[in-house]
Design a protein around this motif. Structure first.
Motif, PDB file in Angstrom:
ATOM      1  N   UNK A  28      -1.623 -14.888  -3.805  1.00  0.00           N
ATOM      2  CA  UNK A  28      -0.458 -15.438  -5.007  1.00  0.00           C
ATOM      3  C   UNK A  28       1.008 -14.973  -4.774  1.00  0.00           C
ATOM      4  N   UNK A  29       0.893 -14.157  -3.385  1.00  0.00           N
ATOM      5  CA  UNK A  29       2.155 -13.521  -3.208  1.00  0.00           C
ATOM      6  C   UNK A  29       2.631 -13.992  -1.711  1.00  0.00           C
ATOM      7  N   UNK A  30       3.720 -13.698  -1.490  1.00  0.00           N
ATOM      8  CA  UNK A  30       4.283 -13.893   0.005  1.00  0.00           C
ATOM      9  C   UNK A  30       5.469 -12.739   0.164  1.00  0.00           C
ATOM     10  N   UNK A  31       6.061 -12.379   1.253  1.00  0.00           N
ATOM     11  CA  UNK A  31       6.959 -11.223   1.222  1.00  0.00           C
ATOM     12  C   UNK A  31       8.163 -11.572   0.340  1.00  0.00           C
ATOM     13  N   UNK A  32       8.823 -12.861   0.099  1.00  0.00           N
ATOM     14  CA  UNK A  32       9.699 -13.080  -0.556  1.00  0.00           C
ATOM     15  C   UNK A  32       9.610 -12.785  -2.043  1.00  0.00           C
ATOM     16  N   UNK A  41      -5.677  -1.054  -0.294  1.00  0.00           N
ATOM     17  CA  UNK A  41      -4.906  -2.395  -0.309  1.00  0.00           C
ATOM     18  C   UNK A  41      -5.663  -3.490  -1.007  1.00  0.00           C
ATOM     19  N   UNK A  42      -6.672  -3.252  -1.826  1.00  0.00           N
ATOM     20  CA  UNK A  42      -7.317  -4.316  -2.462  1.00  0.00           C
ATOM     21  C   UNK A  42      -8.572  -4.631  -1.647  1.00  0.00           C
ATOM     22  N   UNK A  43      -8.741  -4.625  -0.423  1.00  0.00           N
ATOM     23  CA  UNK A  43      -9.863  -5.163   0.366  1.00  0.00           C
ATOM     24  C   UNK A  43     -11.068  -4.631  -0.178  1.00  0.00           C
ATOM     25  N   UNK A  44     -12.148  -5.449  -0.148  1.00  0.00           N
ATOM     26  CA  UNK A  44     -13.636  -5.198  -0.540  1.00  0.00           C
ATOM     27  C   UNK A  44     -14.460  -5.266   0.464  1.00  0.00           C
ATOM     28  N   UNK A  45     -15.075  -4.145   0.577  1.00  0.00           N
ATOM     29  CA  UNK A  45     -15.973  -4.026   1.913  1.00  0.00           C
ATOM     30  C   UNK A  45     -17.583  -3.776   1.500  1.00  0.00           C
ATOM     31  N   UNK A  77       3.183  -4.175   7.494  1.00  0.00           N
ATOM     32  CA  UNK A  77       2.856  -2.519   7.750  1.00  0.00           C
ATOM     33  C   UNK A  77       2.151  -2.009   6.639  1.00  0.00           C
ATOM     34  N   UNK A  78       2.418  -2.366   5.387  1.00  0.00           N
ATOM     35  CA  UNK A  78       1.796  -1.750   4.284  1.00  0.00           C
ATOM     36  C   UNK A  78       0.908  -2.660   3.630  1.00  0.00           C
ATOM     37  N   UNK A  79       0.225  -3.649   4.298  1.00  0.00           N
ATOM     38  CA  UNK A  79      -1.268  -4.228   3.931  1.00  0.00           C
ATOM     39  C   UNK A  79      -1.108  -5.437   3.383  1.00  0.00           C
ATOM     40  N   UNK A  80      -0.069  -6.144   3.510  1.00  0.00           N
ATOM     41  CA  UNK A  80       0.157  -7.478   2.817  1.00  0.00           C
ATOM     42  C   UNK A  80      -0.552  -8.512   3.776  1.00  0.00           C
ATOM     43  N   UNK A  81      -1.537  -9.094   3.305  1.00  0.00           N
ATOM     44  CA  UNK A  81      -2.316 -10.208   3.921  1.00  0.00           C
ATOM     45  C   UNK A  81      -2.337 -11.488   3.172  1.00  0.00           C
ATOM     46  N   UNK A  82      -1.903 -12.778   3.643  1.00  0.00           N
ATOM     47  CA  UNK A  82      -1.797 -13.970   2.881  1.00  0.00           C
ATOM     48  C   UNK A  82      -3.201 -14.226   2.177  1.00  0.00           C
ATOM     49  N   UNK A 109       0.900  -1.130   0.015  1.00  0.00           N
ATOM     50  CA  UNK A 109       0.043  -0.077   0.178  1.00  0.00           C
ATOM     51  C   UNK A 109       0.848   1.303  -0.015  1.00  0.00           C
ATOM     52  N   UNK A 110       1.945   1.335  -0.624  1.00  0.00           N
ATOM     53  CA  UNK A 110       2.664   2.548  -0.834  1.00  0.00           C
ATOM     54  C   UNK A 110       3.376   2.512  -2.284  1.00  0.00           C
ATOM     55  N   UNK A 111       3.893   3.555  -3.044  1.00  0.00           N
ATOM     56  CA  UNK A 111       4.675   3.210  -4.137  1.00  0.00           C
ATOM     57  C   UNK A 111       6.197   2.960  -3.888  1.00  0.00           C
ATOM     58  N   UNK A 112       6.702   2.653  -4.871  1.00  0.00           N
ATOM     59  CA  UNK A 112       7.929   2.320  -5.021  1.00  0.00           C
ATOM     60  C   UNK A 112       8.693   3.253  -5.939  1.00  0.00           C
ATOM     61  N   UNK A 113       9.619   4.226  -5.551  1.00  0.00           N
ATOM     62  CA  UNK A 113      10.048   5.124  -6.372  1.00  0.00           C
ATOM     63  C   UNK A 113      11.640   5.090  -6.450  1.00  0.00           C
ATOM     64  N   UNK A 114      12.034   4.628  -7.507  1.00  0.00           N
ATOM     65  CA  UNK A 114      13.715   4.587  -7.854  1.00  0.00           C
ATOM     66  C   UNK A 114      14.090   6.128  -7.718  1.00  0.00           C
TER      67      UNK A 114
END
Length: 317
Positions: A86-90, A298-302, A76-81, A9-14
């Motif tokens: 389809x994702x994990x921290x790695x 974060x993509x959550x639907x309510x 912290x940035x909203x990742x939930x398994x 839930x935050x942008x990556x800026x190079x």
């Protein structure tokens, strides 16, 4: 980078890239955090990289997983398994962040395996591959129409997410590692039709006994058939063959799953309740329907409740 599949839930800026002889470096920000990546040699003298978070090294070539600080940041940035299944921290670090940081690096390229990961990294992708191989073997050894039906069921229900429920500190052995506690495996093609296998913490050094969850009035076998898009009426003998296949598939996963669990730091509450999932989130879209749905950042639907607010019959405050 494309934001369509961006998880955090935050942008990556190079910010900038430097190319010193044999030591390329990239600096970036991720929300309020700083990221850095520098070229390093692997233990086999191949080109690799070291990744830094807020000035601290969180990954060196040959490590099986990033450091705990990266897991804390993902949380912290909203990742939930269960939601980003389809994702994990790695995978987030090596399949999303690393390609963006190394986009303009020169030769030689970083050595990555078929899953786009540095050699030796344990991830959800390797578990999914192990599960798919076990299902393929199940198909080869299936006997009769009932065995073929069971194999077909699991072929339509690939492993998608692994959720660890042991939020508290685990009992540790003398090597500082604990056994894998309660874990859920989510299977399915569509997240809204997923089914779960639940494995409580094993007693002692024994294997866990996996349980397939039902749905409503359906038995576990019927739930899995429905989730696979097959006729939910199981043929005679299906339940027994289903339980045997379930035991076989999960037994194949025990070793890889325990190794994967040991890459996860203990004490991070990955499975959150509804209030924690919504706290601090921003509404980014409203989708009409019955009921209407709010889409959060974060993509959550309510779902919006349609129950009218009670009013005072005779007015007044």
């Amino acid at each position: 980078m494309s934001l369509d599949a961006w998880i955090l839930g935050a942008p990556l800026k190079v910010l900038r890239q430097e190319d010193h002889p044999y030591r390329e470096t990239t600096l970036a920000t991720l929300g309020r955090h700083e990221l850095g990546m520098s070229r390093r040699q692997t233990p086999a003298a191949q080109p690799g990289c070291e990744i830094f978070l807020d000035g601290r090294s969180i990954y060196l070539p040959g490590d099986p997983a990033p450091d705990r600080a990266w897991f804390d940041l993902c949380r912290e940035l909203g990742y939930e398994p269960a939601h980003h299944w389809d994702w994990d921290p790695a995978l987030i670090l090596f399949q999303q962040v690393l390609p963006a940081l190394a986009a303009d690096w020169h030769e030689p390229p970083l050595p990555l395996d078929a899953q786009g990961l540095p050699e030796g990294v344990l991830s959800l992708a390797s578990l999914r591959q192990t599960f798919a191989e076990a299902v393929s073997e199940l198909r080869q050894d299936s006997l009769g129409p009932v065995g073929a039906k069971v194999a077909e069921t699991f072929e339509w229900l690939p492993l998608r997410a692994v959720v660890f429920h042991d939020d508290a500190q685990l009992p540790l052995d003398f090597e500082g590692a604990g056994s894998c506690g309660r874990v859920s495996l989510w299977l399915g093609i569509h997240r809204d039709r997923a089914v779960a296998l639940d494995g409580p913490a094993p007693f002692g050094s024994g294997l866990r006994r996996w349980v397939a969850g039902g749905s409503g009035d359906l038995t576990p076998a019927e739930s899995f058939l429905r989730a696979a898009g097959l006729d939910p009426e199981p043929p005679k003998g299906f339940d027994t063959a289903f339980e045997a296949a379930l035991h076989r598939l999960c037994s194949r996963l025990e070793g890889p799953l325990d190794a994967y669990r040991r890459t996860y730091p203990v004490g991070i509450p990955w499975h959150r309740d509804r209030r924690e999932r919504l706290l601090g989130r921003t509404i980014v879209d409203v989708r009409p329907g019955t009921p209407p749905m709010l889409v959060l950042d974060d993509g959550t639907e309510v779902a919006l409740e349609n129950t009218p607010v009670p009013t005072w019959e005779h007015g007044g405050i």
